[in-house]
Design a protein around this motif. Structure first.
Motif, PDB file in Angstrom:
ATOM      1  N   UNK A  31      11.626  34.841  21.029  1.00  0.00           N
ATOM      2  CA  UNK A  31      10.814  34.270  19.947  1.00  0.00           C
ATOM      3  C   UNK A  31      11.583  33.167  19.218  1.00  0.00           C
ATOM      4  N   UNK A  32      12.880  33.400  19.008  1.00  0.00           N
ATOM      5  CA  UNK A  32      13.711  32.393  18.352  1.00  0.00           C
ATOM      6  C   UNK A  32      13.762  31.114  19.186  1.00  0.00           C
ATOM      7  N   UNK A  33      13.999  31.265  20.493  1.00  0.00           N
ATOM      8  CA  UNK A  33      14.050  30.090  21.364  1.00  0.00           C
ATOM      9  C   UNK A  33      12.700  29.370  21.421  1.00  0.00           C
ATOM     10  N   UNK A  34      11.624  30.140  21.488  1.00  0.00           N
ATOM     11  CA  UNK A  34      10.286  29.528  21.509  1.00  0.00           C
ATOM     12  C   UNK A  34      10.023  28.737  20.241  1.00  0.00           C
ATOM     13  N   UNK A  35      10.443  29.283  19.115  1.00  0.00           N
ATOM     14  CA  UNK A  35      10.223  28.597  17.839  1.00  0.00           C
ATOM     15  C   UNK A  35      11.075  27.317  17.755  1.00  0.00           C
ATOM     16  N   UNK A  36      12.326  27.410  18.184  1.00  0.00           N
ATOM     17  CA  UNK A  36      13.236  26.262  18.107  1.00  0.00           C
ATOM     18  C   UNK A  36      12.858  25.162  19.091  1.00  0.00           C
ATOM     19  N   UNK A  37      12.418  25.552  20.305  1.00  0.00           N
ATOM     20  CA  UNK A  37      12.144  24.571  21.347  1.00  0.00           C
ATOM     21  C   UNK A  37      10.674  24.190  21.452  1.00  0.00           C
ATOM     22  N   UNK A  38       9.821  24.878  20.714  1.00  0.00           N
ATOM     23  CA  UNK A  38       8.395  24.573  20.752  1.00  0.00           C
ATOM     24  C   UNK A  38       7.731  24.992  22.056  1.00  0.00           C
ATOM     25  N   UNK A  39       8.250  26.012  22.689  1.00  0.00           N
ATOM     26  CA  UNK A  39       7.690  26.508  23.947  1.00  0.00           C
ATOM     27  C   UNK A  39       6.986  27.835  23.700  1.00  0.00           C
ATOM     28  N   UNK A  40       6.432  28.402  24.777  1.00  0.00           N
ATOM     29  CA  UNK A  40       5.751  29.684  24.606  1.00  0.00           C
ATOM     30  C   UNK A  40       6.007  30.649  25.770  1.00  0.00           C
ATOM     31  N   UNK A  42       9.567  31.673  26.736  1.00  0.00           N
ATOM     32  CA  UNK A  42      10.855  32.354  26.692  1.00  0.00           C
ATOM     33  C   UNK A  42      10.727  33.805  26.240  1.00  0.00           C
ATOM     34  N   UNK A  43       9.805  34.062  25.313  1.00  0.00           N
ATOM     35  CA  UNK A  43       9.633  35.435  24.822  1.00  0.00           C
ATOM     36  C   UNK A  43       9.216  36.354  25.952  1.00  0.00           C
ATOM     37  N   UNK A  44       8.301  35.919  26.785  1.00  0.00           N
ATOM     38  CA  UNK A  44       7.818  36.749  27.897  1.00  0.00           C
ATOM     39  C   UNK A  44       8.940  36.973  28.913  1.00  0.00           C
ATOM     40  N   UNK A  45       9.633  35.909  29.270  1.00  0.00           N
ATOM     41  CA  UNK A  45      10.715  36.016  30.259  1.00  0.00           C
ATOM     42  C   UNK A  45      11.813  36.943  29.748  1.00  0.00           C
ATOM     43  N   UNK A  46      12.236  36.735  28.502  1.00  0.00           N
ATOM     44  CA  UNK A  46      13.321  37.560  27.966  1.00  0.00           C
ATOM     45  C   UNK A  46      12.871  38.995  27.702  1.00  0.00           C
ATOM     46  N   UNK A  47      11.579  39.205  27.434  1.00  0.00           N
ATOM     47  CA  UNK A  47      11.076  40.568  27.308  1.00  0.00           C
ATOM     48  C   UNK A  47      11.289  41.332  28.616  1.00  0.00           C
ATOM     49  N   UNK A  48      10.921  40.710  29.731  1.00  0.00           N
ATOM     50  CA  UNK A  48      11.085  41.373  31.024  1.00  0.00           C
ATOM     51  C   UNK A  48      12.564  41.554  31.384  1.00  0.00           C
ATOM     52  N   UNK A  49      13.392  40.603  31.012  1.00  0.00           N
ATOM     53  CA  UNK A  49      14.833  40.763  31.233  1.00  0.00           C
ATOM     54  C   UNK A  49      15.352  41.936  30.404  1.00  0.00           C
ATOM     55  N   UNK A  50      14.893  42.057  29.164  1.00  0.00           N
ATOM     56  CA  UNK A  50      15.289  43.187  28.318  1.00  0.00           C
ATOM     57  C   UNK A  50      14.802  44.511  28.887  1.00  0.00           C
TER      58      UNK A  50
END
Length: 83
Positions: A31-40, A42-50
């Motif tokens: 969520x932090x990366x998505x907010x900083x980079x304006x993408x949508x 990273x949260x999904x990808x990092x959720x699955x990695x977690x």
């Protein structure tokens, strides 16, 4: 109360913590990366990695517990004690 009850409650709590902490940390990082980079995405990808990291933690914990339990059984057999 029986000591086994507390032992099992501790084990259940450990499983929960080992699973949830990586998911939450990776999700918040996403969520932090998505907010900083304006993408949508990273949260999904990092959720699955977690989630994968959490499953790995559970697997390692289960392996350790079964190894310790089987070692304890072998120690009891070799010393001549039985339950």
């Amino acid at each position: 109360m029986d000591k086994n009850v507390f032992r099992y409650l501790t084990l259940i709590t450990q499983f929960g913590i080992y699973m949830l902490v990586p998911i939450f940390l990776c999700s918040f990082a996403g969520m932090f990366l998505d907010k900083k980079l304006g993408t949508s995405f990273f949260m999904v990808i990092l959720f699955f990695i977690g989630a994968l990291a959490g499953f790995r933690n559970i697997y390692v914990l289960a392996q350790k517990l079964t190894r310790d339990k089987s070692k304890g059984c072998r120690d009891e057999k070799s010393s001549g004690k039985s339950k």
